[in-house]
Design an enzyme around this catalytic site. Structure first.
Site, PDB file in Angstrom:
ATOM      1  N   LYS A 147      -3.634   8.526   3.218  1.00  0.00           N
ATOM      2  CA  LYS A 147      -4.890   8.269   3.928  1.00  0.00           C
ATOM      3  C   LYS A 147      -4.797   8.716   5.390  1.00  0.00           C
ATOM      4  O   LYS A 147      -5.792   9.181   5.962  1.00  0.00           O
ATOM      5  CB  LYS A 147      -5.245   6.784   3.857  1.00  0.00           C
ATOM      6  CG  LYS A 147      -5.580   6.293   2.454  1.00  0.00           C
ATOM      7  CD  LYS A 147      -6.774   7.007   1.851  1.00  0.00           C
ATOM      8  CE  LYS A 147      -7.205   6.370   0.535  1.00  0.00           C
ATOM      9  NZ  LYS A 147      -8.322   7.096  -0.120  1.00  0.00           N
TER      10      LYS A 147
ATOM     11  N   TYR B  19       0.827  -1.206   0.000  1.00  0.00           N
ATOM     12  CA  TYR B  19       0.000   0.000   0.000  1.00  0.00           C
ATOM     13  C   TYR B  19       0.863   1.259   0.000  1.00  0.00           C
ATOM     14  O   TYR B  19       0.408   2.326  -0.419  1.00  0.00           O
ATOM     15  CB  TYR B  19      -0.947  -0.021   1.193  1.00  0.00           C
ATOM     16  CG  TYR B  19      -2.157   0.863   1.036  1.00  0.00           C
ATOM     17  CD1 TYR B  19      -3.024   0.711  -0.039  1.00  0.00           C
ATOM     18  CD2 TYR B  19      -2.454   1.861   1.968  1.00  0.00           C
ATOM     19  CE1 TYR B  19      -4.144   1.517  -0.186  1.00  0.00           C
ATOM     20  CE2 TYR B  19      -3.570   2.669   1.835  1.00  0.00           C
ATOM     21  CZ  TYR B  19      -4.412   2.483   0.756  1.00  0.00           C
ATOM     22  OH  TYR B  19      -5.513   3.295   0.617  1.00  0.00           O
TER      23      TYR B  19
END
Length: 259
Positions: free
Chosen positions: A167, A160
């Site tokens: 995020k 990720y």
């Protein structure tokens, strides 16, 4: 008696529809079913072709070009909303981007320009959207801003990479903007779905393994669907969620609680 989720008379902006399987498609479906009038956006003419089936199926009349790397397109989208409706009750931010090398590589190897681009598109675009929405939501007597996040903001998710940093910043922005805009009756929340296969997710290496793990390890042994995300989002932007703000709300069959 009105249904719990009733968006009759409300006007919403939804970004991020890429095709029929998008998270934003599930959100749009839930909002239309609850009675909302929607404005949806597309990034460029190529992507518009992919969203046309959703636009026609849901009977959406207002479709705007909005590329967040081109500020004038965001300004024109909100000007269109003002001209057509004179207000905005809710806005959904569902967009993220990182260069492939930065997404698949180590965080410590992230390029400066790649980091800046990922943060601009994935995080600061939500801040800019809130700035544009604020005066239109004041005209509505308040409103709701929703962004889409992921568990990689607080836990290390393999492959990720830099998006986890984006995020995390996005969730911090949610809290700060909720505090700043609360006095105007504008709520700001983040929805954090479990893994599901979307066009965006297809760019993450070994994403099938992540979905299999979610099914195996989550308390409810199930994958989330766009419809599940849509139902939660519609609740948050409705009057039923009128005092819910500043939070990260998981819809992932409980996967986030597993260590």
């Amino acid at each position: 008696m009105k249904p719990i989720i009733d968006l009759s008379g409300k006007v919403g902006l939804i970004t991020g529809i890429a095709n029929e399987k998008s998270i934003s498609t599930g959100v749009a479906e839930a909002c239309v079913e609850a009675g909302a009038r929607l404005v949806v956006t597309y990034q460029n003419e190529k992507t518009r072709a992919f969203i046309e089936p959703v636009v026609h199926r849901l009977g959406l009349e207002h479709v705007c070009l909005m590329d967040v790397t081109r500020p004038e397109t965001m300004d024109e989208t909100f000007a269109t909303i003002d001209r057509a409706f004179g207000k905005l009750d809710f806005a959904i931010h569902s967009m993220a981007f990182a260069k492939r090398d930065d997404l698949h590589g180590r965080v410590v190897d992230t390029s400066a320009d790649g980091f800046a681009l990922a943060m601009d598109v994935s995080t600061h675009s939500f801040v800019r959207m809130a700035k544009c929405a604020e005066p239109l939501m004041e005209k509505a007597g308040g409103g709701a801003l929703i962004t889409m996040t992921y568990l990689g903001s607080e836990k290390v998710i393999p492959h990720y990479g830099v998006m986890g940093l984006c995020k995390a910043a996005l969730e911090a922005a949610t809290r700060y903007m909720a505090c700043e805009l609360g006095q105007k009756n504008i709520r700001v929340n983040a929805v954090s779905p479990g893994p599901l296969m979307t066009r965006a997710a297809s760019g993450i290496a070994r994403f099938d393994d992540l979905m299999a793990s979610a099914v195996e390890r989550s308390p409810m042994h199930s994958l989330v669907t766009p419809e599940d995300i849509g139902a939660l989002t519609a609740f948050l932007v409705s009057d039923a969620g009128r005092l819910v703000t500043g939070g990260v709300h998981f819809v992932d069959a409980g996967y986030n609680i597993i260590g």
